[in-house]
Enzyme design. Structure first.
Site, PDB file in Angstrom:
ATOM      1  N   ASP A  22      12.376 -17.309  -5.971  1.00 50.57           N
ATOM      2  CA  ASP A  22      11.757 -16.707  -7.167  1.00 50.57           C
ATOM      3  C   ASP A  22      12.353 -15.318  -7.375  1.00 50.57           C
ATOM      4  O   ASP A  22      11.638 -14.330  -7.540  1.00 50.57           O
ATOM      5  CB  ASP A  22      10.236 -16.635  -6.981  1.00 50.57           C
ATOM      6  CG  ASP A  22       9.494 -16.318  -8.282  1.00 50.57           C
ATOM      7  OD1 ASP A  22      10.127 -16.302  -9.360  1.00 50.57           O
ATOM      8  OD2 ASP A  22       8.275 -16.071  -8.228  1.00 50.57           O
TER       9      ASP A  22
ATOM     10  N   GLU B   6       2.855  -5.976   6.207  1.00 49.64           N
ATOM     11  CA  GLU B   6       3.406  -4.635   6.372  1.00 49.64           C
ATOM     12  C   GLU B   6       3.516  -3.953   5.005  1.00 49.64           C
ATOM     13  O   GLU B   6       3.982  -4.568   4.045  1.00 49.64           O
ATOM     14  CB  GLU B   6       4.801  -4.803   6.987  1.00 49.64           C
ATOM     15  CG  GLU B   6       5.659  -3.584   7.064  1.00 49.64           C
ATOM     16  CD  GLU B   6       7.100  -3.945   7.417  1.00 49.64           C
ATOM     17  OE1 GLU B   6       7.871  -3.013   7.675  1.00 49.64           O
ATOM     18  OE2 GLU B   6       7.461  -5.144   7.412  1.00 49.64           O
TER      19      GLU B   6
HETATM   20  P1  ADP Z   1       2.013 -11.180  -6.887  1.00 50.88           P
HETATM   21  O1  ADP Z   1       1.930 -12.148  -5.731  1.00 50.88           O
HETATM   22  O2  ADP Z   1       0.686 -10.975  -7.523  1.00 50.88           O
HETATM   23  O3  ADP Z   1       3.106 -11.518  -7.877  1.00 50.88           O
HETATM   24  P2  ADP Z   1       3.799  -9.204  -5.700  1.00 50.88           P
HETATM   25  O4  ADP Z   1       4.121  -9.779  -4.367  1.00 50.88           O
HETATM   26  O5  ADP Z   1       4.848  -9.344  -6.753  1.00 50.88           O
HETATM   27  O6  ADP Z   1       2.384  -9.752  -6.255  1.00 50.88           O
HETATM   28  O7  ADP Z   1       3.434  -7.663  -5.486  1.00 50.88           O
HETATM   29  C1  ADP Z   1       3.051  -6.839  -6.558  1.00 50.88           C
HETATM   30  C2  ADP Z   1       3.717  -5.475  -6.449  1.00 50.88           C
HETATM   31  O8  ADP Z   1       3.309  -4.825  -5.245  1.00 50.88           O
HETATM   32  C3  ADP Z   1       5.232  -5.576  -6.357  1.00 50.88           C
HETATM   33  O9  ADP Z   1       5.835  -5.521  -7.615  1.00 50.88           O
HETATM   34  C4  ADP Z   1       5.607  -4.402  -5.507  1.00 50.88           C
HETATM   35  O10 ADP Z   1       5.803  -3.245  -6.317  1.00 50.88           O
HETATM   36  C5  ADP Z   1       4.396  -4.148  -4.639  1.00 50.88           C
HETATM   37  N1  ADP Z   1       4.602  -4.695  -3.266  1.00 50.88           N
HETATM   38  C6  ADP Z   1       4.779  -6.003  -2.925  1.00 50.88           C
HETATM   39  N2  ADP Z   1       4.852  -6.138  -1.592  1.00 50.88           N
HETATM   40  C7  ADP Z   1       4.722  -4.900  -1.065  1.00 50.88           C
HETATM   41  C8  ADP Z   1       4.700  -4.383   0.281  1.00 50.88           C
HETATM   42  N3  ADP Z   1       4.818  -5.180   1.329  1.00 50.88           N
HETATM   43  N4  ADP Z   1       4.547  -3.051   0.445  1.00 50.88           N
HETATM   44  C9  ADP Z   1       4.397  -2.235  -0.631  1.00 50.88           C
HETATM   45  N5  ADP Z   1       4.396  -2.656  -1.915  1.00 50.88           N
HETATM   46  C10 ADP Z   1       4.557  -3.971  -2.134  1.00 50.88           C
END
Ligand code: ADP
Length: 294
Positions: free
Chosen positions: A198, A94
């Protein structure tokens, strides 16, 4: 079929709705993966991609998000599907529109995190291993927390550090600390609590309705203090977060010391991933803990 057609087909098969990608936008900020937003047919999805061998990591992330969602306390992105196409692993979830953060959100998050931590399990660990940063995280269940932390967490990272060329004095100090762990738990027996795993400042946000959202977890059942400790590792969360958490479920005496023990795991992990000055930081933390136990 190319990668993006395959991902679109999987999205469509999972939702039962037609979906074609009209636009694809790369986001910055993914530490480990490429992160993108895809849109079309009135839908918007958040997608992570990595090399095919990382499929298990995405599977674990997806299950972790479901575990957190099951607690019904803090909003998390709902995972949709994952797979491999054209030699690339992907995870679709999502897309959440983020809004303004601030003290009020932080207070809500503190309250909701305490509620998340009330979710318990018969043992420490989890039903599957996952990943912390890009490092394997072992979650084989254990009934004793000290045993769990010694073998699956600190010991695991210390073994990796040895392979990555950590100094003999760091490793010696680490061994001493592993032997001394019971002293840090003389008056404190943690319960297995559902953890994000985390929880640094980059892994929470607010949605546009002012609800806290947590993402990118490394879920397991462990001492709730480990989640709190991580919030303090890279600059800390706003004061309201701690006030609300403490009001909902006060922390036990001794947290300030165990905090260092729990953050040592992440600092060693950073050494194992990035090297450099993290070895010195880990060594200082070990020395500080050993001095307190003397
Ligand atoms: P990684 O697994 O590479 O560390 P993240 O899960 O931290 O990546 O996601 C990177 C960035 O994307 C986050 O800092 C956030 O700003 C954005 N993000 C993460 N999940 C979502 C989501 N479900 N919807 C919109 N933006 C998201």
């Amino acid at each position: 079929m190319n990668l993006w057609q395959a991902i679109a087909a999987d999205i469509s098969a999972t939702t039962g709705q037609p979906f074609h990608i009209a636009s694809r936008r790369a986001l910055g900020g993914g530490c480990i993966n490429a992160v993108l937003v895809v849109e079309g047919d009135g839908q918007r999805w958040f997608v992570k991609t990595n090399e095919a061998a990382k499929l298990a990591m995405f599977k674990a992330e997806s299950e972790g998000l479901r575990e957190l969602a099951g607690a019904g306390t803090i909003r998390v992105p709902q995972p949709l599907c994952h797979g491999v196409a054209e030699g690339t692993a992907y995870l679709v979830m999502e897309h959440i529109e983020f809004g303004q953060g601030g003290e009020k959100i932080a207070r809500r998050l503190g309250e909701q995190l305490a509620a998340l931590h009330r979710v318990t399990a018969p043992t420490f660990g989890w039903r599957r291993d996952n990943v912390i940063g890009a490092t394997h995280q072992e979650n084989t269940p254990a009934t004793e927390w000290i045993e769990f932390w010694r073998t699956r967490r600190l010991g695991f990272q210390l073994d990796l550090a040895a392979r990555h060329g950590a100094s003999a004095s760091l490793l010696r100090g680490g061994e001493k600390l592993l032997d001394a762990l019971p002293a840090l738990f003389a008056d404190y027996q943690p319960l297995p609590a559902l953890l994000h795993g985390d929880l640094w400042g980059g892994n929470y946000a607010a949605d546009v309705h002012g609800k806290p959202v947590i993402f990118d977890p490394a879920v397991y059942y462990g001492d709730r203090e480990a989640d709190l400790a991580m919030t303090e590792l890279f600059g800390g969360f706003p004061p309201g977060f701690y006030a609300a958490y403490q009001a909902a479920w006060p922390l036990a005496p001794g947290y300030q010391t165990r905090k260092t023990l729990y953050n040592l795991y992440h600092v060693l992990n950073h050494f194992n991933l990035f090297g450099g000055g993290y070895a010195h930081q880990a060594q200082r933390m070990i020395a500080g803990l050993l001095a307190e136990l003397r």
